[in-house]
Scaffold this motif. Structure first.
Motif, PDB file in Angstrom:
ATOM      1  N   UNK A  97       0.761  -1.154  -0.004  1.00 52.73           N
ATOM      2  CA  UNK A  97       0.102  -0.067  -0.083  1.00 52.73           C
ATOM      3  C   UNK A  97       0.979   1.365  -0.070  1.00 52.73           C
ATOM      4  N   UNK A  98       0.346   2.259  -0.163  1.00 47.76           N
ATOM      5  CA  UNK A  98       0.921   3.563  -0.214  1.00 47.76           C
ATOM      6  C   UNK A  98       1.603   3.888   1.562  1.00 47.76           C
ATOM      7  N   UNK A  99       2.465   4.694   1.546  1.00 51.18           N
ATOM      8  CA  UNK A  99       2.960   4.996   2.872  1.00 51.18           C
ATOM      9  C   UNK A  99       2.330   6.171   3.494  1.00 51.18           C
ATOM     10  N   UNK A 100       1.793   6.104   4.694  1.00 49.47           N
ATOM     11  CA  UNK A 100       1.046   7.116   5.373  1.00 49.47           C
ATOM     12  C   UNK A 100       0.774   7.073   6.675  1.00 49.47           C
ATOM     13  N   UNK A 102       3.151   6.810   9.125  1.00 46.61           N
ATOM     14  CA  UNK A 102       3.856   5.743   9.519  1.00 46.61           C
ATOM     15  C   UNK A 102       5.174   6.650  10.064  1.00 46.61           C
ATOM     16  N   UNK A 103       5.702   6.085  11.099  1.00 46.14           N
ATOM     17  CA  UNK A 103       7.120   6.659  11.311  1.00 46.14           C
ATOM     18  C   UNK A 103       7.725   5.646  12.295  1.00 46.14           C
ATOM     19  N   UNK A 104       9.016   5.654  12.607  1.00 47.59           N
ATOM     20  CA  UNK A 104       9.792   4.932  13.419  1.00 47.59           C
ATOM     21  C   UNK A 104      11.058   5.728  13.926  1.00 47.59           C
ATOM     22  N   UNK A 106      13.934   4.508  14.669  1.00 44.14           N
ATOM     23  CA  UNK A 106      15.247   3.779  14.213  1.00 44.14           C
ATOM     24  C   UNK A 106      15.315   3.108  12.679  1.00 44.14           C
ATOM     25  N   UNK A 107      16.236   2.948  12.317  1.00 46.57           N
ATOM     26  CA  UNK A 107      16.273   2.230  10.853  1.00 46.57           C
ATOM     27  C   UNK A 107      15.597   0.945  11.024  1.00 46.57           C
ATOM     28  N   UNK A 108      15.154   0.566  10.038  1.00 45.74           N
ATOM     29  CA  UNK A 108      14.241  -0.597  10.042  1.00 45.74           C
ATOM     30  C   UNK A 108      14.281  -1.379   8.576  1.00 45.74           C
ATOM     31  N   UNK A 109      13.730  -2.482   8.408  1.00 50.34           N
ATOM     32  CA  UNK A 109      13.716  -3.143   7.317  1.00 50.34           C
ATOM     33  C   UNK A 109      12.307  -2.834   6.740  1.00 50.34           C
ATOM     34  N   UNK A 110      12.139  -2.235   5.654  1.00 52.66           N
ATOM     35  CA  UNK A 110      10.883  -1.823   5.129  1.00 52.66           C
ATOM     36  C   UNK A 110      10.776  -2.594   3.426  1.00 52.66           C
ATOM     37  N   UNK A 112       8.317  -2.419   0.616  1.00 55.39           N
ATOM     38  CA  UNK A 112       6.972  -2.306  -0.203  1.00 55.39           C
ATOM     39  C   UNK A 112       7.206  -2.443  -1.734  1.00 55.39           C
TER      40      UNK A 112
END
Lengths: 307, 307
Positions: A97-100, A102-104, A106-110, A112
């Protein structure tokens, strides 16, 4: 180390439930302590897929503690996710899906990709990490692709979804078409819904010139199942016409597999359907070939006929 | 079809510039019309890498029109990106940072991994898509990894970064250590900076008991280059001591490659350095083995010696 919880969105569908289970399998094969969870009830379509491949549904997610390690599948927007997600530690996301919203921290594995289904991405993850796809996991991924693409009929279907399904069906040991229709039927069953529910579930009113038109739509895989209750539906529709003063009420029953619709039209201006679609009504009903979109293929045509 | 622009963050570093160029190569090999751009001046370290591998720097990004197709590398937060990014159409993102202040209207390809460098992710993309890595692109990716990990000395370095660099150095045809040091040196050169700039660039004042201590830090790869200008630095420091009344001024010149520091200490309490680090000052200077962090390895020690 706390166990990582993997889950999809609220009001879970087949892609969300199976992607949580499949991602848990991937994480476990990678040596990580992770389990699938769900945020709501398993729907009949998903249950059919789980039963077919002998996989148990995930348990409901426990309340998330602050800093709890989680992996999100098939969604990212916090309002579609678990309570307290904003304070969890999101390790990974697999989504289409679109990204909206959403926030972290720390760095992460994403991961899409703009494909029709999360499972299409997960299938790649097995390959990239040289992991084994069991019959059960292949079956779940295949079910998710069938569900999200309506057996490749949805305009959201991509070439990648088709290829993934093609490759998975051998491992899953099912006849793609046959299994797909059975699974979609299990989910699109209307037999457990009241006539009232069918004509109000997805209904909108349109003012067309001096006429008030109500158009309800139901997506099914078995149109006949709905029309077996034609009399019951007609009296429910007539009640609404009387109560709310519609000049025309159209129930559009859309066959999601064959991309056709059969309509039931009542009210003082029901005949306008014949002009709008160049068809003859037979006992208030007609088949509209190739019509699936209310917005593009129904509303403008009736508006024109009524003006 | 408008050409897709690929770019990294403002104040570009080596990973941001080279990742834009490398991603452009990937897109072109995939048959897409895309070019690299930059949001600011190319720094001396990056220029060294570009020159070494004979690659031209990307052009400055033109103002982004609404709905312009773009690919972001090495960043995602809109405030670090191009002007009008919120109205562009973001097709893809390759990044290794947290996700924040980022949103799209449509599904996209988003690839983030918690590794030390964007180039480590891009190297995988070549493999996943069965594309060819030229000597030039291998060199650029290797340069980005060396830059972001400070030749694997930074605590942000992961096993994946090491492996990627190991694999790339053959194609790039360079001696990893030798090339890396030359490149980092090109970027960490202090010869173009005034003594004033060196002792004020990153300086903080600490009240330690009754004493006021000023501690400046400079990260370099060539400590000697700084100490060749010792007299010039001493007179600049003494000016500051006189002007601001410090009891102690310590310039910490940190060797980022060998993880040591050499200090220059002046002021009425300069001798406290000897007590703090159990060293002897030689002409106001001493080497502090293993010291790289002002916060953890310098401030507490001097505070204790002065109290």
């Amino acid at each position: 180390m706390t166990q990582t919880k993997i889950f999809g969105h609220q009001n879970p569908d087949t892609d969300t439930i199976t992607s949580a289970l499949v991602t848990a399998d991937i994480e476990q094969q990678l040596g990580n302590d992770a389990v699938a969870r769900r945020l709501g009830e398993v729907n009949p379509e998903t249950q059919y897929a789980l039963d077919h491949f002998g996989v148990e549904a995930p348990a409901m997610l426990e309340p998330l503690e602050d800093d709890a390690p989680v992996i999100l599948v098939d969604h990212n927007e916090f309002q579609q996710s678990a309570e307290n997600i904003e304070n969890a530690e999101i390790l990974k996301v697999y989504d289409h899906h679109r990204i909206s919203n959403f926030r972290t921290e720390s760095p992460l594995y994403y991961r899409a990709e703009p494909v029709g289904c999360t499972a299409t991405i997960l299938k790649k993850i097995y390959a990239e990490n040289d992991l084994t796809i069991s019959r059960e996991m292949a079956g779940l991924m295949l079910s998710a692709i069938i569900s999200d693409t309506l057996l490749f009929k949805s305009p959201t279907t991509t070439e990648e979804d088709r290829k993934a399904a093609e490759a998975l069906r051998e491992t899953a040991e099912v006849d793609l078409e046959e299994y797909g229709i059975e699974m979609l039927k299990a989910g699109a069953s209307t037999s457990d819904k009241s006539a009232e529910a069918l004509i109000t579930g997805d209904a909108k009113t349109f003012e067309m010139g001096e006429r008030s038109t109500r158009i309800a739509q139901v997506n099914v895989v078995d149109v006949d199942e709905v029309f077996e209750r034609k009399e019951e539906l007609e009296s429910a529709i007539n009640e609404q016409i009387e109560k709310d003063g519609y000049d025309l009420f159209v129930l559009v029953v859309t066959d999601i597999l064959n991309s056709n619709s059969r309509v039931l039209a009542l009210g003082s201006h029901a005949k306008s359907i014949e002009k709008a679609f160049d068809v003859a009504l037979d006992e208030n009903s007609a088949v509209l070939e190739g019509v699936v979109s209310r917005k593009k293929q129904v509303v403008p045509q009736i508006t024109k006929a009524l003006s």
